[in-house]
Each structure stands twice: as structure tokens, then as C-alpha cells.
Scaffold this motif. Structure first.
Motif, short mmCIF file in Angstrom:
data_model
loop_
_atom_site.label_atom_id
_atom_site.label_comp_id
_atom_site.label_asym_id
_atom_site.label_seq_id
_atom_site.Cartn_x
_atom_site.Cartn_y
_atom_site.Cartn_z
N LEU A 1 0.80 -1.22 0.00
CA LEU A 1 0.00 0.00 0.00
C LEU A 1 0.84 1.27 0.00
N PHE A 2 1.87 1.29 0.83
CA PHE A 2 2.57 2.55 1.09
C PHE A 2 3.98 2.60 0.50
N GLY A 3 4.52 1.47 0.13
CA GLY A 3 5.80 1.44 -0.57
C GLY A 3 6.96 2.04 0.18
N LYS A 4 6.89 2.03 1.50
CA LYS A 4 8.01 2.56 2.27
C LYS A 4 8.43 1.57 3.34
N LYS A 5 9.69 1.66 3.68
CA LYS A 5 10.27 0.69 4.60
C LYS A 5 10.27 1.26 6.02
N PRO A 6 9.87 0.45 6.99
CA PRO A 6 9.92 0.95 8.37
C PRO A 6 11.36 1.16 8.82
N THR A 7 11.54 2.06 9.75
CA THR A 7 12.88 2.30 10.29
C THR A 7 13.12 1.51 11.57
N GLY A 8 12.04 1.09 12.22
CA GLY A 8 12.18 0.33 13.46
C GLY A 8 11.00 -0.58 13.69
N ILE A 9 11.21 -1.60 14.51
CA ILE A 9 10.14 -2.55 14.81
C ILE A 9 10.27 -3.01 16.25
N SER A 10 9.13 -3.19 16.89
CA SER A 10 9.09 -3.68 18.27
C SER A 10 7.95 -4.68 18.38
N ALA A 11 8.19 -5.79 19.09
CA ALA A 11 7.15 -6.81 19.22
C ALA A 11 7.21 -7.47 20.58
N ILE A 12 6.04 -7.78 21.10
CA ILE A 12 5.95 -8.60 22.30
C ILE A 12 5.03 -9.77 21.99
N GLY A 13 5.29 -10.91 22.60
CA GLY A 13 4.47 -12.07 22.34
C GLY A 13 4.65 -13.11 23.43
N LYS A 14 3.66 -13.99 23.56
CA LYS A 14 3.71 -15.03 24.57
C LYS A 14 3.12 -16.33 24.02
N SER A 15 3.66 -17.43 24.53
CA SER A 15 3.08 -18.74 24.29
C SER A 15 2.34 -19.18 25.54
N HIS A 16 1.11 -19.60 25.38
CA HIS A 16 0.31 -20.03 26.51
C HIS A 16 0.09 -21.55 26.50
N VAL A 17 0.78 -22.22 25.58
CA VAL A 17 0.71 -23.67 25.50
C VAL A 17 2.14 -24.21 25.54
N ALA A 18 2.43 -25.00 26.52
CA ALA A 18 3.80 -25.50 26.70
C ALA A 18 4.31 -26.22 25.46
N GLY A 19 5.52 -25.85 25.06
CA GLY A 19 6.15 -26.50 23.93
C GLY A 19 5.71 -25.99 22.57
N LYS A 20 4.83 -25.00 22.55
CA LYS A 20 4.33 -24.45 21.29
C LYS A 20 4.84 -23.02 21.10
N PRO A 21 4.89 -22.54 19.86
CA PRO A 21 5.37 -21.18 19.61
C PRO A 21 4.38 -20.12 20.10
N GLU A 22 4.78 -18.86 20.07
CA GLU A 22 3.93 -17.76 20.53
C GLU A 22 2.58 -17.79 19.82
N ASN A 23 1.52 -17.66 20.61
CA ASN A 23 0.17 -17.65 20.04
C ASN A 23 -0.50 -16.28 20.13
N THR A 24 0.16 -15.34 20.80
CA THR A 24 -0.37 -13.99 20.93
C THR A 24 0.78 -13.01 20.76
N ALA A 25 0.60 -12.01 19.89
CA ALA A 25 1.69 -11.06 19.65
C ALA A 25 1.14 -9.69 19.25
N PHE A 26 1.89 -8.67 19.60
CA PHE A 26 1.57 -7.30 19.23
C PHE A 26 2.83 -6.69 18.62
N VAL A 27 2.68 -6.10 17.45
CA VAL A 27 3.83 -5.55 16.72
C VAL A 27 3.60 -4.08 16.41
N SER A 28 4.62 -3.28 16.62
CA SER A 28 4.59 -1.87 16.22
C SER A 28 5.71 -1.61 15.24
N LEU A 29 5.38 -0.89 14.17
CA LEU A 29 6.38 -0.52 13.17
C LEU A 29 6.47 1.00 13.11
#
Length: 335
Positions: free
Chosen positions: A178-206
Motif C-alpha cells: 500500500l505505502f511502498g516505504k520501509k519501516p525504520t524500526g520494529i518492536s514486538a511482544i508475544g507469549k506462548s500459553h501452550v507449553a512447547g508451542k510457539p507464541e500464540n499472541t503477539a503485538f507488533v509496532s512498526l
């Protein structure tokens, strides 16, 4: 006529086979899968297609021009590399690869052999996203302030990727398109709530080098399914609800009205609430348009909209987001 071979007839493979078979300019000659039941299903639907449990039969078939890879992410790189080395054009599911280095190797191999790679970022080919793109390009939104996405549902848990690589990747590709521009920074938090499985909830800011900001909420543990994007500008605002049947995209003539901007201390903030427009959106299936685009690029030498290079940029962002999660949300520079 483009002759294709499809590796993987699981969740997404049947949609790919159907669209390549329905396109007047392509044909599926062979389908490979490790599950005999899936191959039997494919054969019952398309008796003309040869099925096999050995993907190498597709790579070794001189009649096949392109290999379509619809397998788990961890297998994308070795399968795509073998396909390119066999002289085949490659269609690969998103995300492109598991690492940046793998993506770079595939791009170099394709360039050396004069072959095309398309990464199946399907949302780019939807009527709603293409309509938003045309509105952005004509300046309908004015100065764009933000992009806010909610992409949540209950399941489907993936075995080899986390929720970022499964869901947020859609928004990374839409933002890029849509915007054709590259972010300069990225931040993310996430958690896995099932043992042995990858993150199932995440929030990302660009973050970007202007006032624009993007936020993505990706979640496999929501009681409801939501697929919604909000875009805010100083002229217009938009809501894209992919689950709506009739009015997926709504454009609002709403925003702020600022008076006395020369003196920030005296600035008065008002609100503009105008009409809402639900533009007509083409109902053509996105995969149909993507298949035709892939064939067009092979015939003309043009680069696909969702090329391997574009897919690699998405992998870069995903890797940075994953690293930010490991660092408890630390903002990382996008180079």
C-alpha cells in the motif's frame, strides 16, 4: 500454456490446484503429497492429474514449467532450491523462507538461471486491498497517520511457525504494497500459553521516518475471529473488514479540524464527520488474479508484485520481530 506441478495438497494446496486448473493458460500435470489419502482426494477431483508421493517426480519431469510449493515453512527453502536447480519457475507459499540467508540464496539462484519466483502473499491480490492501493496512490487519504490491524481467531495452531509468521506476515505485505516505504524500526511482544508451542499472541509496532505508525494484533487465542484493518489520514479514513460479505471496505469522510495551527498553544481541535462510502469491490478470487499474474510475468519477464525480493523483505521483518520478542519488546532498527 504453463504446465505446473504442485507439491503439497493439504490446507492450501487444493485451492492452488483448482485455480491453476481453471485458468485457461495453465494446467496442473502432477501433484505430490506424503499423505495417500490427500492424493486420493486430488485424483477423485481431477482424474487427469498424475499423483505421487515423491516430489522429485515433479522436479524431474521436463514437461513441467513451474513448481508450486504449498508445504510447511521449514521445507520451502530446500524444495524451492531444488526446483530452481531443475530449471523450474517457483511459486512458494508465505512466508518465503525461514531465514534471510535462505531467501538470498534462492534469489541468487533464480537470477542466475533467469527464473521467476512469486511468493503467495494472497491479500495483495484481493479487490479490497487493490482498491485501497488506488485510493492511497491518488491521495484520497491525504497525509496518512496510522495503520491498525486486528487479525485474531481461535486456532489454527501451526507446528513450525508462531502467530507472527502465520498472521502478522499478511499485514507486513499489505503495508509494503500500500505505502511502498520501509519501516525504520520494529518492536514486538508475544507469549506462548501452550507449553512447547510457539507464541500464540503477539503485538507488533512498526515505526517510520515520518508521523506514520503501524500496529498489528495477531492472536490464535481469541473467542471470535476478526480480520479488520483501520487506516487513518487527515482527509479520509478506511475500515477493511475481510469477514464482511457485502461491504468489505468502507471509506469515511472523518477526521480532525485544527484551527490556529501557527500557535500550538492556541490550537483548537474540532472533528469532521461526513459521509461513509462503501465502494464496489471486484469479486474475482484473489488466487485467480495471482495465477494469471504469475503466468504473465513468466511470459513477459516482468517481476511479480509479490516477487522473491519482496518476500525476502517480509522475512527480514519477521526475523526482527521474533528477535524483539526474545528481547522483551526491545525496539530494533530495520536496515
Amino acid at each position: 500454456m504453463l504446465n505446473a506441478g504442485v507439491i503439497g495438497y493439504g490446507y492450501w494446496g487444493p485451492n492452488l490446484v483448482r485455480n491453476f486448473m481453471e485458468c485457461e493458460k495453465s494446467l496442473v500435470l502432477k501433484v505430490s503429497d506424503l499423505d495417500p489419502a490427500r492424493l486420493a482426494l486430488c485424483k477423485s477431483r481431477y482424474p487427469s492429474i498424475q499423483t505421487t508421493g515423491d516430489y522429485r517426480e515433479i522436479l524431474n519431469d521436463p514437461a513441467i514449467d513451474a513448481v508450486v510449493i504449498a508445504t510447511p515453512v521449514g521445507t520451502h527453502y530446500p524444495l524451492a532450491l531444488e526446483a530452481l536447480q531443475a530449471g523450474k519457475h517457483v511459486w512458494v507459499e508465505k512466508p518465503f523462507t525461514s531465514t534471510v540467508e535462505q531467501g538470498e540464496t534462492l534469489l541468487n539462484e533464480a537470477e542466475k538461471r533467469g527464473l521467476k519466483i512469486i511468493v503467495d502473499h494472497t491479500f495483495i491480490y484481493t479487490g479490497a486491498v487493490k482498491k485501497i492501493k488506488s485510493l492511497v496512490d491518488e491521495g484520497a487519504f491525504g497525509n496518512i497517520y496510522y495503520y491498525d490491524s486486528v487479525r485474531i481467531n481461535l486456532g489454527l495452531f501451526q507446528q513450525d511457525v508462531d502467530v507472527l509468521w502465520d498472521l502478522a506476515v499478511h499485514d507486513f505485505s499489505i503495508l509494503h504494497y500500500l505505502f511502498g516505504k520501509k519501516p525504520t524500526g520494529i518492536s514486538a511482544i508475544g507469549k506462548s500459553h501452550v507449553a512447547g508451542k510457539p507464541e500464540n499472541t503477539a503485538f507488533v509496532s512498526l515505526m517510520y521516518d515520518d508521523n506514520f505508525i503501524a500496529h498489528i494484533n495477531a492472536n490464535w487465542l481469541s473467542p471470535v475471529k476478526v480480520r479488520q484493518i483501520l487506516i487513518g489520514g487527515d482527509k479520509k479514513m478506511a475500515v477493511f473488514n475481510d469477514l464482511e460479505q457485502a461491504e468489505k471496505l468502507k471509506i469515511y469522510d472523518s477526521g480532525l479540524v485544527l484551527d490556529n495551527q501557527e500557535d500550538i498553544r492556541e490550537t483548537m481541535i474540532g472533528y469532521r464527520t461526513g459521509d461513509m462510502l462503501a465502494p464496489k469491490i471486484p469479486t474475482t478470487e484473489a488466487l485467480k488474479d495471482e495465477v494469471e499474474h504469475f503466468i504473465h510475468c513468466i511470459d513477459t519477464g516482468e517481476e511479480p508484485i509479490t516477487s522473491g525480493a519482496m518476500g525476502l523483505e517480509m522475512v527480514r521483518l519477521l526475523c526482527l520481530a521474533s528477535e524483539s520478542i526474545k528481547q522483551q519488546g526491545a525496539p530494533l532498527e530495520v536496515k
